[in-house]
Design a protein around this motif. Sequence first.
Motif, PDB file in Angstrom:
ATOM      1  N   GLU A   1       4.267  -0.951   4.532  1.00  0.00           N
ATOM      2  CA  GLU A   1       5.656  -1.555   4.570  1.00  0.00           C
ATOM      3  C   GLU A   1       6.101  -1.691   5.879  1.00  0.00           C
ATOM      4  OE1 GLU A   1       9.021   0.927   2.255  1.00  0.00           O
ATOM      5  OE2 GLU A   1       9.873   0.952   4.364  1.00  0.00           O
ATOM      6  N   ARG A   2       6.486  -2.944   6.288  1.00  0.00           N
ATOM      7  CA  ARG A   2       6.652  -3.649   7.663  1.00  0.00           C
ATOM      8  C   ARG A   2       8.162  -3.060   7.852  1.00  0.00           C
ATOM      9  NH1 ARG A   2       3.324  -8.947   8.106  1.00  0.00           N
ATOM     10  NH2 ARG A   2       4.000  -8.621  10.325  1.00  0.00           N
ATOM     11  N   ALA A   3       8.389  -3.423   9.159  1.00  0.00           N
ATOM     12  CA  ALA A   3       9.844  -3.173   9.659  1.00  0.00           C
ATOM     13  C   ALA A   3      10.833  -3.864   8.941  1.00  0.00           C
ATOM     14  CB  ALA A   3       9.614  -3.530  11.082  1.00  0.00           C
ATOM     15  N   ASP A   4      10.629  -4.833   8.445  1.00  0.00           N
ATOM     16  CA  ASP A   4      11.607  -5.551   7.590  1.00  0.00           C
ATOM     17  C   ASP A   4      11.711  -5.076   6.227  1.00  0.00           C
ATOM     18  OD1 ASP A   4       9.546  -6.676   6.546  1.00  0.00           O
ATOM     19  OD2 ASP A   4       9.588  -8.737   7.375  1.00  0.00           O
ATOM     20  N   GLY A   5      10.855  -4.179   5.717  1.00  0.00           N
ATOM     21  CA  GLY A   5      11.027  -3.649   4.486  1.00  0.00           C
ATOM     22  C   GLY A   5      10.018  -4.339   3.383  1.00  0.00           C
ATOM     23  N   THR A   6       9.441  -5.463   3.842  1.00  0.00           N
ATOM     24  CA  THR A   6       8.416  -6.079   2.842  1.00  0.00           C
ATOM     25  C   THR A   6       7.135  -5.181   2.927  1.00  0.00           C
ATOM     26  OG1 THR A   6       7.692  -7.369   4.705  1.00  0.00           O
ATOM     27  CG2 THR A   6       9.201  -8.464   3.415  1.00  0.00           C
ATOM     28  N   ARG A   7       6.487  -5.279   1.749  1.00  0.00           N
ATOM     29  CA  ARG A   7       5.212  -4.552   1.551  1.00  0.00           C
ATOM     30  C   ARG A   7       4.097  -5.555   1.079  1.00  0.00           C
ATOM     31  NH1 ARG A   7       6.759   1.100  -1.747  1.00  0.00           N
ATOM     32  NH2 ARG A   7       8.421   1.545  -0.316  1.00  0.00           N
ATOM     33  N   HIS A   8       2.888  -5.446   1.671  1.00  0.00           N
ATOM     34  CA  HIS A   8       1.695  -5.693   1.298  1.00  0.00           C
ATOM     35  C   HIS A   8       0.497  -4.922   1.184  1.00  0.00           C
ATOM     36  CE1 HIS A   8       1.174  -6.026   5.457  1.00  0.00           C
ATOM     37  NE2 HIS A   8       0.007  -6.463   5.415  1.00  0.00           N
ATOM     38  N   TRP A   9      -0.585  -5.253   0.690  1.00  0.00           N
ATOM     39  CA  TRP A   9      -1.806  -4.491   0.604  1.00  0.00           C
ATOM     40  C   TRP A   9      -2.861  -4.949   1.679  1.00  0.00           C
ATOM     41  CZ3 TRP A   9      -2.217  -0.064  -2.191  1.00  0.00           C
ATOM     42  CH2 TRP A   9      -1.226  -0.013  -3.205  1.00  0.00           C
ATOM     43  N   ILE A  10      -3.273  -4.102   2.181  1.00  0.00           N
ATOM     44  CA  ILE A  10      -4.694  -4.518   3.495  1.00  0.00           C
ATOM     45  C   ILE A  10      -5.789  -3.848   2.771  1.00  0.00           C
ATOM     46  CG2 ILE A  10      -5.303  -4.155   5.443  1.00  0.00           C
ATOM     47  CD1 ILE A  10      -2.473  -3.977   6.599  1.00  0.00           C
ATOM     48  N   ASP A  11      -6.814  -4.464   2.462  1.00  0.00           N
ATOM     49  CA  ASP A  11      -8.131  -4.121   2.058  1.00  0.00           C
ATOM     50  C   ASP A  11      -8.688  -3.261   3.384  1.00  0.00           C
ATOM     51  OD1 ASP A  11      -8.114  -5.413  -0.260  1.00  0.00           O
ATOM     52  OD2 ASP A  11      -9.246  -6.708   0.114  1.00  0.00           O
ATOM     53  N   CYS A  12      -9.178  -2.137   3.028  1.00  0.00           N
ATOM     54  CA  CYS A  12      -9.970  -1.338   3.956  1.00  0.00           C
ATOM     55  C   CYS A  12     -10.831  -0.096   3.440  1.00  0.00           C
ATOM     56  CB  CYS A  12      -8.991  -0.798   5.012  1.00  0.00           C
ATOM     57  SG  CYS A  12      -7.803   0.271   4.430  1.00  0.00           S
ATOM     58  N   GLY A  13     -11.875   0.143   3.853  1.00  0.00           N
ATOM     59  CA  GLY A  13     -12.712   1.366   3.372  1.00  0.00           C
ATOM     60  C   GLY A  13     -12.212   2.717   3.730  1.00  0.00           C
ATOM     61  N   ALA A  14     -11.638   2.731   4.941  1.00  0.00           N
ATOM     62  CA  ALA A  14     -11.255   3.917   5.769  1.00  0.00           C
ATOM     63  C   ALA A  14      -9.793   3.574   6.535  1.00  0.00           C
ATOM     64  CB  ALA A  14     -12.443   4.409   6.535  1.00  0.00           C
ATOM     65  N   LEU A  15      -9.054   4.710   6.629  1.00  0.00           N
ATOM     66  CA  LEU A  15      -7.903   4.829   7.326  1.00  0.00           C
ATOM     67  C   LEU A  15      -7.942   5.737   8.310  1.00  0.00           C
ATOM     68  CD1 LEU A  15      -5.008   3.535   7.787  1.00  0.00           C
ATOM     69  CD2 LEU A  15      -4.182   5.313   5.813  1.00  0.00           C
ATOM     70  N   ALA A  16      -7.710   5.478   9.593  1.00  0.00           N
ATOM     71  CA  ALA A  16      -7.721   6.450  10.568  1.00  0.00           C
ATOM     72  C   ALA A  16      -6.124   6.801  10.754  1.00  0.00           C
ATOM     73  CB  ALA A  16      -8.340   5.940  11.899  1.00  0.00           C
ATOM     74  N   VAL A  17      -5.850   8.066  10.584  1.00  0.00           N
ATOM     75  CA  VAL A  17      -4.397   8.608  10.699  1.00  0.00           C
ATOM     76  C   VAL A  17      -4.379   9.353  11.894  1.00  0.00           C
ATOM     77  CG1 VAL A  17      -2.537   9.913   9.507  1.00  0.00           C
ATOM     78  CG2 VAL A  17      -4.165   8.496   8.117  1.00  0.00           C
ATOM     79  N   SER A  18      -3.294   9.130  12.729  1.00  0.00           N
ATOM     80  CA  SER A  18      -3.025  10.152  13.837  1.00  0.00           C
ATOM     81  C   SER A  18      -1.349  10.161  13.682  1.00  0.00           C
ATOM     82  CB  SER A  18      -3.387   9.107  15.286  1.00  0.00           C
ATOM     83  OG  SER A  18      -4.702   8.933  15.372  1.00  0.00           O
ATOM     84  N   GLY A  19      -1.198  11.795  13.742  1.00  0.00           N
ATOM     85  CA  GLY A  19      -0.033  12.183  13.583  1.00  0.00           C
ATOM     86  C   GLY A  19       0.514  13.044  14.901  1.00  0.00           C
TER      87      GLY A  19
END
Lengths: 980, 95, 186
Positions: free
Chosen positions: A387-405
């Motif tokens: 979900e982008r800053a403007d509220g729109t949503r789209h899907w991105i293909d990826c085999g892994a997601l690196a999450v840093s919190g």
Amino acid sequence: MSQINRIDGGQIDRTQTLKFNFNAKTYTGHPGDTLASALLANGVRLMGRSFKYHRPRGPLTAGSEEPNALVELRGGARAEPNTRATTIELYNGLWARSQNHLGPLGLDVMAVNDLFSDFLSAGFYYKTFMWPAAFWEKLYEPVIRRAAGLGALSGKADPDTYDKGYLHCDLLVIGAGPSGLMAARTAARAGAQVILTDEDFRMGGRLNSETLEIGEQTGADWAADTVAELAAQPNVRLMPRTTSIGAFDHGIYGAVERVSDHLHRPEDGKPRQILWRIYTRQTILCAGATERPIAFRNNDRPGIMLGSAVRSYVNRFGAAPARQIAVFTNSDDGHKTAQDLHAKGIRVAGVIDIRKDAPRSDAYDVFAGSKVTDSKGRLGLRRIEVERADGTRHWIDCGALAVSGGWNPNVHLTCHQRGRPQWNESLAAFVPGGVLPPGLSVAGAANGVMSTAGALRSGAAAACTALSLKAMPDLPEAEDAPLSITPFWHVAGKGRAWLDQQNDVTVKDVKLSHQEGYRSVEHLKRYTTLGMATDQGKTSNVGGLAILAELAGKSIPDVGTTIFRPPYTPTAIGVFAGRSRGKAFKPTRKTPSHIWAEEQGAVFVEAGNWLRAQWFPRAGETHWRQSVDREVQATRGSVGVCDVTTLGKIDVQGSDAAAFLNKVYCNGFAKLPVGRTRYGLMLREDGIAMDDGTAARLAEDHFVVTTTTANAVSVYRHMEFVRQCLFPDMDVQLISTTESWAQFAVAGPNARKVLQKIVDPSCDISNDAFPFMACAEITLCGGLRGRLFRISFSGELAYEIAVPTRYGDALIRRIMEVGAPYDITPYGTEALGVMRIEKGHAAGNELNGTTTALNLGLGRMVSQTKDSIGTVLSRREGLNAPDALRQVGLRPLDPKDKVPAGAHLMAATGPVDAAHDQGYVTSACYSPTLGHHIALAFLKNGAERLGETLRLVSPLTGVETHVEVVSPHFFDPQGDRLRA
Amino acid sequence: MIINHPLLGPRDASEFTYLGDAALIDRPDPDTATAARDFYEYQYLRDNPAGTLRELWYHEAGDRAWLVVTRNTLTHEITHVELARDVARKAGRST
Amino acid sequence: MHSLPPQTALGAQSAQQDVIGTLSLTEVPDVAIASVAARKGHEAACAKTLQKLLGATPPGPGEMTGTTPYAAIWMAQDQWLLCAPLHSHEDIASLLKEEFGADASITEQTDGWACFDISGAAMHDMFERLCPAPVRSMQTGHATRTTIHHIGCYLMCQDGAFRVMAPRSSAGSLYHALIEAARSVS
């Protein structure tokens, strides 16, 4: 299809290839891999199923904080459940399988639980299974146990051994990252005795996983050089594969070294693990920090990992979790991940940064002010929704997601005593706080110092402070950027966002428990089980707190924190047991006649740590009582012999020895002549009987005191207390001589005739020269020094003869030889017990910690003309009531009846209940001498009730018989035999 | 825990056995009119402070010395260790 | 001469000997031992006799003094264990009573103990697995009581080797622990 995701670089040894087996499939990897990195290199992301919902899971981390990738390692008796694939060092022939699923991992039948997740929310067990109670054991629990859970134990005895060990040092450094290495180096160069522990098999911490530089070197090279320097120094002990599990009082630390876990099996004689107890003056905790995730819908799919883990796999292990990887972050950390991936030629599918001012990149898309709202991919991540800053949503293909919190300093060991972590606003994390374990300081990321230069500096400074060094060492240059973080814990929205992946706790569960009134952190934990799995919430606790704070409208520190207990990571029970298993569980004490008794086929019994012969079965005897009855009859009929070495012997010497014994025994010893022995009763200060025994006066200033076998240690301790604390200037010296003398009781009408063949003719042991209760130092068998005591526990003419222990074996053989014409019979503890009951002698059953001298029928022994321990309080009214318990004998009215020990006495008629209790049986046996069962009992006002008939009841065993109250001295009440 | 033995230096607490309040050294005089009361209080009435306590420890696996250890029951900090015999002598128990 | 043959603490006719890797373990059955405890008020006189017998200052806490024929180990305040060769000092208690007279209480301890000598490059590694004593910093003349697998022992360091003395009845358990530790570090 071998190692399809293996990429260049990393600290693995590509010259060697290791074969391993996971879920019945063979793969290859290299030395330096973990099981998780090798599986990722082979394109395997799915490694397990979750605890409750059986959700497919892959590794979240690359370290010991791992909640998901738990596997069963090794097979057969060596199988070990719940081991973290992220810490298992790969070896050739490694065998592992995933756990907690029915059917293949990719098609888990139990995943049906996931469809019923609405029913399995927080507090589900408490709400659902409250009643009916009967359903719990029979239905709910077995079903749940099968459906939810972790791996299972093999159920076989562990074939491996575990050692314990003890180490001493000036400085213990826990963790070998930049701060730990710098601290150890500084201390080592100053000449201190240093121990450096690290849970990893390769020291260096994050330096091995990051692409940073120290001085002119890569971080990893600097770490390797520093480790090499430390390894060469004799005052340094490097302990890789060693987890410091706990900080205990006064500078004692527990550490588990995994000696053989990285081997196919331990070498012969070598332990699998060692539990070290480290004694140190000072400790520096350099345990680093653990990255934390951001929760969003379906954030638990295999392939979704922490950013730091992705960098570890790519940089250290040369294993790409996927060929196309996206990044989700709330700090610059995520951009570091993206840069590293890009440099390795892995496609960065996009960097989703919640910050509007996220740094831009020419190499890949950066979505500023954006967040990840969902993911897809049944057994592994395929795409994410942004979900982008403007509220729109789209899907991105990826085999892994690196999450840093963000990062949580590893404060665990600082909490093991009185530490209470404090909230640090700029890090949005808890840092060590409160009172730390004395002697412990914290450096580097564990203390919230997040830059490499800061870590090096704080490590060196902590070592200087700990060792009082004046000059700080020169520090190499390194990146020194402050960590900037925008706290962000979870993406709001529908669906399940996972907080504690190991215990399957979601953001919704936290909300629900808050809604239901569980507002304290401790209640939240117990209601949702957040942080209560084997990972102890290393990646989830702070997130759970943050959400609770958000719901409560409070700040995180206002909501509170949870502290940590040892051990830092799960620790096998076996390592706590060490070598204390089976027959080696505790030391065994053997009597001097042990080998001989074994040759006779003796049955042994444990008494304290001693092994004593219980009886000596002969051919044809099929029941123990046949042996015991024969031993009693042979002793009373002719002569028997018994090893009594186990009785405690304490040598009491000094000019005040007699005065001292007058204090510890309630009866008098001052007037005991030299060459005589006296029975003595010791009281506790509260007037209760403590122990009994004899004291033999070998000289004016020399006594040998005996204690019961069981109380030898505690009586000696008590006597030292009286000597040092109560009468500190009596001239009396004590030492135990239990072990020094082999002692045998020779009892029976022919005892003297046997001993006359043992004792040298120069020693006259005739009744006149050596009467009952005489004692002497003698010679025997042609000049051997020995001791002879004419004391009797059996009621027969009896002696105890003692020789230096090394001659004990020879002496028992000689006694048997010279006693053969009298059919001398060895007897064990059972026959000993029967004979003492026949004589009414008190033993452990009667001296049971509740009985007084009066109860024991020994009231008149308590001297009223001198002070001794227990005299004053033994006079208390309550202990001297007219209906006080008195020791009596019991005989069954019907000679065939038994009189079981533990049974209670009631009036011959009337109710049978506690209110009408008259007393109880302490010791019982069959008396072969009298031909029926007998017992010793305590009976209210018993001394006045001889001849009375009572009922003996044991409702538990269904016994109800009638007994007659008799004198406890069943046999030879006048003692003619023992004076013969 | 580690107990700093006055003669032997720092020793692991596992070598010791614990008795309790060092007031047990102050055994009353048995020959007074109040002996019954005194012994009752000596035997049964003890403070149980959350804080500093003087305790008796016995170096059973060591030199068999009884020690008086001053320990904070909240923090386990040990501030003083003496030979119990010396304490007893100071308390006038020599005669 | 009496006619009873002695037995070692491990129940054999001769001393046990083992070599494991670089480590050598030897049972030492031929030591005569007695305790010497100063009588009250005779502490100085006792120490003087001790000094005469040892030709050196009596050992203090944590120490031993090894000479010929007597070696002394500090046991407790004003109490020592004296060791001497068994063949010459079989009746050690009587010999010492003559020396000390009324100044000390003497108790025979020869058969109270099982005794093992351990030497070899890995001996420190071995004892680190057995007892909390600071074995790496122990030097010749150091002697301490310590606990090995719940067995109260004396551990002594002399001439680059360790000697362990344990209560005789536990000799088998101690021997088992020593052998396992030796294998573990070899």
